[in-house]
Scaffold this motif. Structure first.
Motif, PDB file in Angstrom:
ATOM      1  N   THR A  56      -0.878   9.727  -2.596  1.00  0.00           N
ATOM      2  CA  THR A  56       0.488   9.352  -2.957  1.00  0.00           C
ATOM      3  C   THR A  56       0.959   8.231  -2.030  1.00  0.00           C
ATOM      4  OG1 THR A  56       1.480  10.926  -1.428  1.00  0.00           O
ATOM      5  CG2 THR A  56       1.008  11.729  -3.669  1.00  0.00           C
ATOM      6  N   ASN A  57       2.074   7.591  -2.372  1.00  0.00           N
ATOM      7  CA  ASN A  57       2.633   6.536  -1.514  1.00  0.00           C
ATOM      8  C   ASN A  57       2.973   7.087  -0.138  1.00  0.00           C
ATOM      9  OD1 ASN A  57       2.383   4.544  -3.441  1.00  0.00           O
ATOM     10  ND2 ASN A  57       4.443   4.871  -4.246  1.00  0.00           N
ATOM     11  N   ARG A  97      -0.226   7.505   1.784  1.00  0.00           N
ATOM     12  CA  ARG A  97      -0.719   6.207   2.252  1.00  0.00           C
ATOM     13  C   ARG A  97       0.044   5.757   3.486  1.00  0.00           C
ATOM     14  NH1 ARG A  97      -2.486   5.739  -2.600  1.00  0.00           N
ATOM     15  NH2 ARG A  97      -0.844   5.012  -3.939  1.00  0.00           N
ATOM     16  N   PHE A  98       1.377   5.937   3.473  1.00  0.00           N
ATOM     17  CA  PHE A  98       2.185   5.577   4.637  1.00  0.00           C
ATOM     18  C   PHE A  98       1.760   6.391   5.860  1.00  0.00           C
ATOM     19  CE2 PHE A  98       5.702   6.958   7.340  1.00  0.00           C
ATOM     20  CZ  PHE A  98       6.028   5.748   7.937  1.00  0.00           C
TER      21      PHE A  98
END
Length: 172
Positions: free
Chosen positions: A19-20, A23-24
């Motif tokens: 998911t975003n 990734r962060f």
């Protein structure tokens, strides 16, 4: 990660399921913060060879096992010299070099370099690109950094990350 699967029910690759937010967390290394509890409990050090999966132990050579002569760490010499972009043999060679040369001075240098790597996001491989360790017949000590290097060695700016990742500091 999501629980996405293909037509046969097998999980999709990590890079696809990430998911975003995930990734962060990976890019900023925030996902490493829970390991601080292991440091506080005395099970890990801030600096040392990164712990690997238990399933890899059966593939270790006697030279690979030397990485266990130092406590495992959140960051280490291999992490500041290429992280996941290094081959397994190069990672093991750098871990063994660290075991042979570790000192407070080197640990401080590694912590400082780690901070820089996190801020610049340098050396972070793509999620899901890390190949599993399946063993090797290569002699890792032949690819280790030379013993003549001091703990004040500088990290190479070489972007291949598979050539020698440390170089001696010029005498002044």
């Amino acid at each position: 990660m999501t629980k996405a699967v293909d037509e046969s029910g097998a999980p999709l690759p990590d890079a696809v399921r990430m998911t975003n937010f995930g990734r962060f967390c990976r890019r900023s290394s925030v996902d490493e913060l829970p390991e601080l509890f292991n440091v506080i409990r005395g099970e890990m050090s801030l600096v040392g060879p990164r712990p690997l999966l238990m399933e890899y132990l059966g593939h270790y050579s006697p030279a690979h096992m030397r990485r266990h002569e130092a406590p495992p760490g959140i960051t280490g010499w291999a992490q500041v010299n290429g992280r996941t972009r290094l081959t397994w043999e190069r990672r093991f060679a750098l871990d063994v070099w660290y075991v042979d040369h570790y000192s407070l001075r080197l640990d401080i240098k590694i912590l400082a370099l780690t901070f820089v790597k996190i801020l610049t996001r340098d050396g972070v491989g793509e999620p899901g690109r890390c190949e599993p360790f399946l063993g090797s017949s290569a002699d890792i000590l032949s690819s280790a950094a030379p013993d003549s290097l001091s703990p004040l060695a500088v990290v190479s700016r070489d972007r291949t990350h598979d050539s020698t990742a440390v170089a001696p500091v010029e005498s002044q």
